[in-house]
Design a protein around this motif. Structure first.
Motif, PDB file in Angstrom:
ATOM      1  N   GLY A 136      44.775  57.583   5.951  1.00  0.00           N
ATOM      2  CA  GLY A 136      45.136  57.552   7.365  1.00  0.00           C
ATOM      3  C   GLY A 136      44.421  58.542   8.251  1.00  0.00           C
ATOM      4  O   GLY A 136      44.624  58.544   9.467  1.00  0.00           O
TER       5      GLY A 136
ATOM      6  N   ASP B  49      48.136  71.864   5.183  1.00  0.00           N
ATOM      7  CA  ASP B  49      48.910  71.521   3.980  1.00  0.00           C
ATOM      8  C   ASP B  49      49.489  72.715   3.234  1.00  0.00           C
ATOM      9  O   ASP B  49      50.177  72.521   2.238  1.00  0.00           O
ATOM     10  CB  ASP B  49      48.054  70.692   3.020  1.00  0.00           C
ATOM     11  CG  ASP B  49      46.888  71.481   2.431  1.00  0.00           C
ATOM     12  OD1 ASP B  49      46.251  72.261   3.169  1.00  0.00           O
ATOM     13  OD2 ASP B  49      46.607  71.318   1.231  1.00  0.00           O
TER      14      ASP B  49
ATOM     15  N   GLU C   4      52.614  60.997  10.969  1.00  0.00           N
ATOM     16  CA  GLU C   4      53.924  61.553  11.318  1.00  0.00           C
ATOM     17  C   GLU C   4      53.778  62.920  11.970  1.00  0.00           C
ATOM     18  O   GLU C   4      54.531  63.261  12.888  1.00  0.00           O
ATOM     19  CB  GLU C   4      54.813  61.664  10.082  1.00  0.00           C
ATOM     20  CG  GLU C   4      55.351  60.356   9.577  1.00  0.00           C
ATOM     21  CD  GLU C   4      56.199  60.545   8.318  1.00  0.00           C
ATOM     22  OE1 GLU C   4      56.724  61.656   8.078  1.00  0.00           O
ATOM     23  OE2 GLU C   4      56.313  59.568   7.550  1.00  0.00           O
TER      24      GLU C   4
ATOM     25  N   SER D 170      53.131  62.629   6.573  1.00  0.00           N
ATOM     26  CA  SER D 170      51.764  62.122   6.688  1.00  0.00           C
ATOM     27  C   SER D 170      51.116  62.715   7.932  1.00  0.00           C
ATOM     28  O   SER D 170      51.806  63.284   8.794  1.00  0.00           O
ATOM     29  CB  SER D 170      51.763  60.594   6.793  1.00  0.00           C
ATOM     30  OG  SER D 170      52.316  60.201   8.044  1.00  0.00           O
TER      31      SER D 170
ATOM     32  N   VAL E 169      51.875  69.239   6.421  1.00  0.00           N
ATOM     33  CA  VAL E 169      51.876  67.966   5.705  1.00  0.00           C
ATOM     34  C   VAL E 169      51.679  68.319   4.232  1.00  0.00           C
ATOM     35  O   VAL E 169      50.552  68.510   3.778  1.00  0.00           O
ATOM     36  CB  VAL E 169      50.777  67.010   6.219  1.00  0.00           C
ATOM     37  CG1 VAL E 169      50.825  65.689   5.461  1.00  0.00           C
ATOM     38  CG2 VAL E 169      50.918  66.774   7.722  1.00  0.00           C
TER      39      VAL E 169
ATOM     40  N   THR F 188      51.266  68.599   0.184  1.00  0.00           N
ATOM     41  CA  THR F 188      50.592  67.875  -0.887  1.00  0.00           C
ATOM     42  C   THR F 188      51.162  68.407  -2.206  1.00  0.00           C
ATOM     43  O   THR F 188      52.084  69.229  -2.201  1.00  0.00           O
ATOM     44  CB  THR F 188      49.068  68.103  -0.867  1.00  0.00           C
ATOM     45  OG1 THR F 188      48.800  69.489  -1.128  1.00  0.00           O
ATOM     46  CG2 THR F 188      48.442  67.691   0.454  1.00  0.00           C
TER      47      THR F 188
END
Length: 182
Positions: free
Chosen positions: A41, A132, A172, A169, A150, A152
């Motif tokens: 994405g 992340d 989001e 994501s 986000v 991981t």
């Protein structure tokens, strides 16, 4: 992903992304452009921001340079491949230092976020950072920017619980910025 074309008072005027683990799959100390793989994405999110006139940038620690594991030229080649796959970025900030170098640019320090904001002629409070790990969140906080984590597989639980906002994501994360929840 649907983001209102209208900028609200709370909407960021630019979005800065961490590179490894955020917009591309993390390959530790990657010096090989052929190994660059976009995160799911990422291109759509970046194109969506660009289509609305929102500048996008990258803020990335590259301590492999200081450690002698990769060269600046290799990092630049990888970054060029990132742009080939994900489109152009308005600003790149790269910290080539190691953890012990006491620089102000290495995340979680604010240096790269402050520099990117200045180069975009924006105040840090007008900028959002998406990353992340906790260092990304720390850099944003230290600079006075907004931040969305986000996670991981490498994100620590304590980084998730300490983050000002968490999204599942990239899409989001961006939606949360425009919804005014960050």
């Amino acid at each position: 992903m649907h983001i209102s074309a209208e900028l609200t008072p709370t909407a960021p005027r630019a979005v800065l992304f961490d590179r490894d683990g955020t917009i591309v799959v993390d390959v530790p100390y990657n010096g090989d452009p052929s190994l660059v793989q976009p995160m799911a994405g990422a291109r759509e999110v970046l194109d969506g921001l660009r289509s609305r006139g929102i500048p996008v940038g990258v803020v990335t620690n590259q301590s492999g340079i200081a450690r002698g594991l990769i060269t600046r030229e290799q990092v630049d080649a990888v970054n060029a491949r990132v742009e080939e796959l994900l489109g152009p970025f308005d600003v790149w900030e790269i910290c080539p230092h190691g953890a012990g170098d006491a620089c102000s640019c290495r995340k979680p320090g604010p240096g790269m976020v402050l520099s990117a904001s200045a180069r975009l002629q924006l105040e840090p409070g007008e900028v959002a950072v998406i990353g992340d790990i906790g260092a990304d969140m720390g850099a944003a906080a230290a600079a006075g920017a907004r931040a969305v984590l986000v996670p991981t597989d490498i994100t620590l639980e304590e980084e998730i619980s300490a983050a000002p906002a968490v999204a599942g994501s990239l899409a989001e994360a961006v939606e949360s910025l425009w919804a005014g929840t960050v």
